[in-house]
Design a protein around this motif. Sequence first.
Motif, PDB file in Angstrom:
ATOM      1  N   SER A   1       0.705  -1.304  -0.092  1.00 54.33           N
ATOM      2  CA  SER A   1      -0.201  -0.112   0.078  1.00 54.33           C
ATOM      3  C   SER A   1       0.963   1.198   0.171  1.00 54.33           C
ATOM      4  O   SER A   1       2.083   1.237   0.605  1.00 54.33           O
ATOM      5  CB  SER A   1      -1.189   0.116   1.172  1.00 54.33           C
ATOM      6  OG  SER A   1      -0.097   0.036   2.248  1.00 54.33           O
ATOM      7  N   TYR A   2       0.318   2.199  -0.582  1.00 55.91           N
ATOM      8  CA  TYR A   2       1.103   3.573  -0.877  1.00 55.91           C
ATOM      9  C   TYR A   2      -0.049   4.561  -0.986  1.00 55.91           C
ATOM     10  O   TYR A   2      -0.816   4.383  -2.175  1.00 55.91           O
ATOM     11  CB  TYR A   2       2.108   3.330  -1.835  1.00 55.91           C
ATOM     12  CG  TYR A   2       2.707   4.818  -2.211  1.00 55.91           C
ATOM     13  CD1 TYR A   2       3.573   5.408  -1.281  1.00 55.91           C
ATOM     14  CD2 TYR A   2       2.764   5.513  -3.357  1.00 55.91           C
ATOM     15  CE1 TYR A   2       4.114   6.857  -1.495  1.00 55.91           C
ATOM     16  CE2 TYR A   2       3.199   6.451  -3.805  1.00 55.91           C
ATOM     17  CZ  TYR A   2       3.725   7.335  -2.900  1.00 55.91           C
ATOM     18  OH  TYR A   2       4.453   8.556  -2.999  1.00 55.91           O
ATOM     19  N   SER A   3      -0.169   5.544  -0.401  1.00 59.08           N
ATOM     20  CA  SER A   3      -1.248   6.416  -0.422  1.00 59.08           C
ATOM     21  C   SER A   3      -0.885   7.718  -1.546  1.00 59.08           C
ATOM     22  O   SER A   3      -1.601   8.501  -1.577  1.00 59.08           O
ATOM     23  CB  SER A   3      -1.950   6.977   0.848  1.00 59.08           C
ATOM     24  OG  SER A   3      -0.627   7.678   1.529  1.00 59.08           O
TER      25      SER A   3
ATOM     26  N   ASN B   1       5.288   3.874  -5.857  1.00 60.36           N
ATOM     27  CA  ASN B   1       5.659   3.625  -4.544  1.00 60.36           C
ATOM     28  C   ASN B   1       7.195   3.648  -4.374  1.00 60.36           C
ATOM     29  O   ASN B   1       7.891   2.892  -4.731  1.00 60.36           O
ATOM     30  CB  ASN B   1       5.180   2.247  -4.041  1.00 60.36           C
ATOM     31  CG  ASN B   1       5.277   1.884  -2.704  1.00 60.36           C
ATOM     32  OD1 ASN B   1       6.254   2.490  -2.105  1.00 60.36           O
ATOM     33  ND2 ASN B   1       4.469   1.114  -2.157  1.00 60.36           N
TER      34      ASN B   1
END
Length: 150
Positions: free
Chosen positions: A96-98, A103
């Motif tokens: 996950s990476y917002s 990323n």
Amino acid sequence: MTIIKLALLAAAAVGAVVAFPGIAAADSDTFQSPSGNIFCAMDVRADGTGSVVCQGDGHYAVPRPAECHLAWGDRFSLDQGGEPVAHCHGDTIVPSYSGPGKNPNVPTLDYGRTRSAGAITCDSEPTGMTCTDAGTGHYLHLSRESNDIG
């Protein structure tokens, strides 16, 4: 390949990324395409055979199996000596990476570069990521336009 084996492979790939983001161990490797649209996790088993699982966002022309009520056509795996497998899945192997873009915690496999695990080599090209088993010729190919196995 059994569902349990696939689940373990995916869990191991995610675990490796969570525990050691951006660091490739001697017997496992994670990387993304320069666009950030494709993520792969490679591994070399104790017996020296390689495996890879990749997930992307392209379209897969093979119709969704009736028994698959989850995501289909964006994740594939290839075990050395075996045939490539399309996954029906309800999770992701992508860390996950917002933030915007790629990323930053996952190494990029630049265009024209390769990564290998056993007899399996992944090639990063502007046309997508192709991972091939040199022993069998089986492959998986992911791109923004389409995904294919053979």
